[in-house]
Design a protein around this motif. Structure first.
Motif, short mmCIF file in Angstrom:
data_model
loop_
_atom_site.label_atom_id
_atom_site.label_comp_id
_atom_site.label_asym_id
_atom_site.label_seq_id
_atom_site.Cartn_x
_atom_site.Cartn_y
_atom_site.Cartn_z
N VAL A 300 0.85 -1.19 0.00
CA VAL A 300 0.00 0.00 0.00
C VAL A 300 0.89 1.24 0.00
CG1 VAL A 300 -1.74 1.31 1.28
CG2 VAL A 300 -1.87 -1.19 1.18
N TRP A 301 0.55 2.18 -0.85
CA TRP A 301 1.31 3.43 -0.95
C TRP A 301 0.42 4.62 -0.61
CZ3 TRP A 301 4.64 3.67 -6.07
CH2 TRP A 301 5.74 2.82 -5.94
N ASP A 302 1.05 5.65 -0.06
CA ASP A 302 0.42 6.96 0.07
C ASP A 302 0.77 7.73 -1.20
OD1 ASP A 302 -0.50 9.48 0.66
OD2 ASP A 302 0.70 9.74 2.49
N ILE A 303 -0.22 7.96 -2.05
CA ILE A 303 0.04 8.62 -3.34
C ILE A 303 -0.36 10.09 -3.31
CG2 ILE A 303 -0.19 6.45 -4.59
CD1 ILE A 303 -2.96 7.43 -5.54
N SER A 304 -0.51 10.65 -2.12
CA SER A 304 -0.82 12.08 -2.00
C SER A 304 0.40 12.91 -2.31
CB SER A 304 -1.30 12.39 -0.59
OG SER A 304 -0.21 12.38 0.33
N PRO A 305 0.23 14.20 -2.64
CA PRO A 305 1.39 15.07 -2.85
C PRO A 305 2.24 15.24 -1.60
CG PRO A 305 -0.57 16.03 -3.85
CD PRO A 305 -1.04 14.87 -3.01
N GLY A 306 1.71 14.86 -0.44
CA GLY A 306 2.50 14.93 0.77
C GLY A 306 3.56 13.85 0.86
N ALA A 307 3.41 12.79 0.05
CA ALA A 307 4.34 11.67 0.12
C ALA A 307 5.01 11.37 -1.21
CB ALA A 307 3.61 10.42 0.61
N MET A 308 4.54 11.96 -2.30
CA MET A 308 5.02 11.59 -3.63
C MET A 308 5.20 12.85 -4.47
SD MET A 308 3.23 8.83 -6.18
CE MET A 308 3.60 7.51 -5.04
N THR A 566 -6.63 16.57 -9.44
CA THR A 566 -6.93 15.16 -9.22
C THR A 566 -7.63 14.53 -10.42
OG1 THR A 566 -9.18 15.30 -8.32
CG2 THR A 566 -7.37 15.76 -6.81
N PHE A 567 -7.58 13.22 -10.46
CA PHE A 567 -8.35 12.41 -11.40
C PHE A 567 -8.83 11.18 -10.67
CE2 PHE A 567 -8.61 8.71 -14.13
CZ PHE A 567 -9.52 9.14 -15.08
N GLN A 568 -10.09 10.85 -10.83
CA GLN A 568 -10.66 9.72 -10.09
C GLN A 568 -10.98 8.55 -11.01
OE1 GLN A 568 -14.55 10.05 -7.91
NE2 GLN A 568 -13.24 9.59 -6.14
N ALA A 569 -10.51 7.38 -10.63
CA ALA A 569 -10.80 6.13 -11.34
C ALA A 569 -11.63 5.24 -10.42
CB ALA A 569 -9.51 5.42 -11.73
N ARG A 570 -12.84 4.93 -10.83
CA ARG A 570 -13.76 4.17 -9.99
C ARG A 570 -13.41 2.69 -9.95
NH1 ARG A 570 -16.31 7.58 -6.57
NH2 ARG A 570 -17.32 9.30 -7.68
N LYS A 571 -13.69 2.07 -8.84
CA LYS A 571 -13.42 0.66 -8.63
C LYS A 571 -14.06 -0.19 -9.73
CE LYS A 571 -14.33 -3.10 -5.33
NZ LYS A 571 -14.88 -3.45 -4.00
N GLU A 578 -8.13 -5.31 -18.33
CA GLU A 578 -8.32 -6.25 -17.23
C GLU A 578 -9.15 -5.55 -16.16
OE1 GLU A 578 -4.63 -7.56 -15.59
OE2 GLU A 578 -4.16 -5.66 -14.62
N GLU A 579 -9.69 -6.32 -15.23
CA GLU A 579 -10.56 -5.74 -14.22
C GLU A 579 -9.77 -4.83 -13.28
OE1 GLU A 579 -14.03 -7.41 -11.26
OE2 GLU A 579 -12.05 -8.33 -11.15
N GLY A 580 -10.44 -3.78 -12.83
CA GLY A 580 -9.79 -2.92 -11.87
C GLY A 580 -10.12 -1.45 -12.10
N PRO A 581 -9.62 -0.63 -11.19
CA PRO A 581 -8.82 -0.97 -10.01
C PRO A 581 -9.65 -1.68 -8.94
CG PRO A 581 -9.40 1.34 -9.96
CD PRO A 581 -9.88 0.83 -11.28
N SER A 582 -8.97 -2.26 -7.98
CA SER A 582 -9.69 -3.01 -6.94
C SER A 582 -10.35 -2.10 -5.92
CB SER A 582 -8.74 -3.99 -6.24
OG SER A 582 -7.73 -3.29 -5.52
N VAL A 583 -9.94 -0.84 -5.89
CA VAL A 583 -10.55 0.18 -5.03
C VAL A 583 -10.66 1.46 -5.86
CG1 VAL A 583 -9.57 -0.82 -2.92
CG2 VAL A 583 -8.33 0.99 -4.12
N ASP A 584 -11.44 2.43 -5.36
CA ASP A 584 -11.42 3.74 -5.98
C ASP A 584 -10.02 4.34 -5.84
OD1 ASP A 584 -14.10 3.54 -6.57
OD2 ASP A 584 -14.77 4.86 -4.96
N VAL A 585 -9.51 4.89 -6.93
CA VAL A 585 -8.18 5.50 -6.91
C VAL A 585 -8.30 6.94 -7.38
CG1 VAL A 585 -5.87 5.49 -7.93
CG2 VAL A 585 -6.97 3.33 -7.31
N THR A 586 -7.75 7.86 -6.61
CA THR A 586 -7.71 9.26 -6.99
C THR A 586 -6.26 9.68 -7.17
OG1 THR A 586 -9.74 9.76 -5.77
CG2 THR A 586 -8.35 11.62 -6.38
#
Length: 737
Positions: A300-308, A566-571, A578-586
């Protein structure tokens, strides 16, 4: 699956979704163009040119009415091609006149450029509908701008830009096909194990697939697509200069290269060491990063601008790449930012599986199905940034707020010029250095063996490096050994298993596991596999960094409005093959440069580029973006004393056509300089249709005249194009009644 393509720019707690009230006509035509690009063939270099020519035409239609702004095309010489302009009387309403001229210029250019697109029916309806909505009469075709309404000026600009495009080195009249480039390697068929037909591992290899579907979702009638744009360095640029260009020659043909980065690291199949090790390391990294595409791996990664993000210092040599890119874990050395400068608050953590982040990133920036291609993608980002309620239209962030039309035509010229210059530069480099893609290189090296230990099986100086847990040798008893141990000693990779493990992309994923290196696939659809052009350098890296520089300079702020884009990709709704993402990804970015950096990294996770393609692209993009803004500003302020465009070859000969203008029905003489071999003289009308052609045998001394026969042709603009073995020339011809 449904793919959501909207870019969302967020205030701290407010999602902005709606387009602005009453967008400018330039914005509306830009949106119409982007919609047409989404339905056209995926041709990033061609669409960068289309968007630039559209932007420059709209800018000229505005600049004519707004002193001290200077036009780009009208009344100026661009790459040796002059578009006459005698001026117009000041209108009573400059705003209304600008809107009308912009619309007619945009309408006719777009109708011309997309007339043969696979999405032409819907594009033509969209263009016609917009003209009706704006209240303009599409049947008005006069180009008499001196005595006519602004619509005539728009028509004249479009007619002139279209004629210019038929001689700018793009070979538009012949569908942009290459005129002399030929690959040195036979095609690879990824359905067949290994890569036995790669003769030169440092040169591009075509790909044969059963049905090729490009990144825009269009089926291509040939199963082995040719190299797209191998000679694009010959196209007349926006702000590139002769001092930035080097002319190379191969097989008697000139390959102009701007911002020459020098050759990439090359594989040696005879010795170990040197830059060959960087070649092997880079492609090994691509395979290892594709081993991140398993959402069940627990990372698991923190993909916020605070960490990346925030990696401000880029490596200066291939040897420094190893410290910048994280070989095993993925990503780069960026540590993020502690605070959002717009709110004064820390960026909230954004925790997602690394696999979902990597897969979404690869597809979002891949600009695949129904996308605007990379240059159009950044126009969309500019548009959405401008829609944010905190955004103010002040150039460089200072001075008065300007109206929407002025902001848009100027912003589009600067961004369009940058995207076009990136295409000319990057595809010039691609055509000359002819770089290999990961699919070809990884399979080829796996076929050779391993280059890490001469005491172990299948040692070869050109083989893949062994990386425990990621790149290993198949041994007896291995699940990959085969029924008769026929695969023992081969190279195996722990990576994304490939599209053949997906029977239903709506419900299944390929997952990550051990596969034979000879069966490696990039993280792409099996009907697309890899873009049909050379790898070195990365277009995504260059386009994105150039655009980031343009947006940063234009707005006077490196940050997205509100400090967050931001950009949101729904689960289970976003991924395509292929199927995915497995969770909502922003996806989140603090700055335009952070977004550009993620675009660059996405191509590694997608199996399309190694680091040696990425980093030179970023640096060249940075230079082009800054230079393009500076060049555009000279037009804005009326200080563009000379055009910076250069000829597309180092020695352009003198060719005389006379009489010009030519009365319809009269004969035209085309006088050629001394040359050896045979020249082709072709006459095109303004639609790019061939009207006449003639072959002329050259003379080693003196001049030889080719006489085009008397033809009763409609009055208007034409282009005479002369192509000889070592040079080419094009000139506008005016036929009068």
């Amino acid at each position: 699956m449904l793919r959501f393509l909207s870019l969302l720019l967020l205030l701290p707690a407010v999602v902005i979704l709606d387009l602005p009230a009453q967008p400018s006509v330039a914005r509306q035509w830009n949106e119409a163009a982007l919609a047409a690009v989404r339905r056209d063939f995926a041709r990033p270099n061609v669409h960068a040119r289309n968007l630039f020519h559209l932007s420059a035409a709209m800018y000229d239609a505005w600049a004519v009415y707004h002193s001290p702004a200077q036009t780009f095309f009208l009344g100026r010489s661009v790459g040796g091609y002059t578009i006459p302009f005698t001026g117009i009387a000041a209108p009573s309403d400059a705003g209304s006149a600008s809107n009308e001229a912009v619309s007619f210029a945009a309408y006719r250019i777009l109708k011309h450029r997309f007339q043969f697109s696979p999405g032409a029916p819907s594009a033509m309806r969209r263009f016609d509908s917009l003209m009706v909505t704006l209240g303009y009469d599409t049947s008005f075709v006069s180009v008499a701008y001196g005595s006519g309404p602004p619509a005539a000026l728009g028509n004249y600009i479009a007619q002139s830009v279209i004629a210019y495009g038929l001689q700018d080195g793009s070979n538009e009249a012949n569908g942009y096909v290459n005129q002399f480039y030929a690959p040195v390697n036979l095609p690879i068929n990824p359905m067949v194990p290994g890569n036995p037909l790669l003769f030169d591992p440092n040169r591009w290899q075509p790909i044969t697939v059963g049905t090729f579907i490009d990144q825009a979702g269009n089926q291509i009638p040939v199963s082995t697509p040719p190299f797209l744009g191998a000679e694009w360095g010959r196209v007349t640029p926006f702000a590139l200069t002769a001092a930035e260009r080097t002319d190379f020659t191969r097989d008697g043909h000139i390959y102009p290269v701007y911002h020459d980065p020098g050759p990439p690291p090359r594989l040696s199949t005879s010795t170990v060491g040197g830059l060959s090790e960087e070649y092997k390391w880079g492609y090994a990294l691509v395979s290892i990063w594709q081993g991140h595409h398993d959402p069940a791996d627990g990372v698991v990664w923190d993909i916020s601008p605070g960490a990346m993000g925030g990696a401000s210092v880029l490596p200066s040599s291939a040897a420094e790449y190893r410290a910048f890119y994280r070989l095993i874990d993925g990503g780069d050395i960026g540590q993020g930012r502690p605070l959002n400068p717009k709110t004064g608050q820390p960026y909230a953590p954004n925790l997602v599986p690394r696999a979902d982040f990597a897969r979404v990133l690869a597809e979002f920036w891949a600009d695949g199905p129904t996308s605007e291609t990379p240059p159009g993608h950044w126009f969309a980002i500019l548009n959405y940034a401008c829609d944010h309620p905190q955004f103010e239209r002040r150039f460089r962030g200072t001075g008065p707020v300007v109206d929407k039309l002025e902001w848009d035509v100027k912003g589009y010229l600067a961004l369009g010029g940058a995207m076009h210059d990136v295409a000319v530069t990057v595809w010039g480099i691609k055509g000359w250095y002819d770089g290999v893609r990961p699919l070809s290189a990884i399979r080829y090296m796996a076929d050779l063996g391993q280059s890490s230990d001469s005491t172990k099986p299948r040692f070869h100086p050109g083989g893949l490096p062994l990386v425990p847990g990621h790149i290993e040798i198949v041994v007896a008893g291995d699940s990959l050994a085969g029924a008769s141990n026929e695969h023992v000693g081969k190279i195996k990779l722990r990576t994304w298993r490939g599209p053949l493990y997906i029977a239903n992309p709506d419900t299944q994923i390929a997952g990550v596991g051990w596969i034979l290196g000879e069966d490696w696939w990039p993280y792409q659809r099996p009907s697309f596999v890899t873009p049909p052009f050379g790898g070195f350098i990365s277009g995504h890296s260059a386009y994105s960094r150039a655009a980031a520089e343009v947006l940063t300079t234009l707005t006077g702020d490196e940050y997205f409005p509100g400090g967050l884009g931001t950009f949101q990709a729904r689960k289970n709704q976003y991924l395509v093959f292929e199927e995915g993402p497995s969770v909502d990804v922003t996806l989140q970015w603090a700055t335009y440069r952070d977004a550009a950096a993620q675009s660059a990294l996405s191509r590694i996770w997608g199996g399309i580029h190694p680091p040696m393609d990425d980093m030179p692209g970023r640096k060249i993009g940075q230079m082009i973006g800054n230079n393009s803004v500076e060049a555009a500003e000279r037009y804005f302020t009326g200080t563009a004393t000379s055009v910076r465009q250069t000829e597309t070859t180092s020695a352009r000969p003198y060719v005389l056509t006379h009489p010009n203008p030519l009365p319809s029905g009269a004969s035209l003489a085309v006088e050629l300089p001394a040359f050896a071999g045979e020249a082709l003289v072709v006459l095109y009308n303004v639609l790019g249709q061939e009207v006449f052609r003639s072959a002329v045998v050259g003379s080693a001394s003196g001049r030889r005249a080719s006489l085009l026969p008397a033809m009763r042709l409609p009055a208007g603009f034409y282009v005479v194009r002369v192509t000889a073995p070592a040079w080419e020339f094009a000139q506008k011809l005016v036929i009068i009644r």
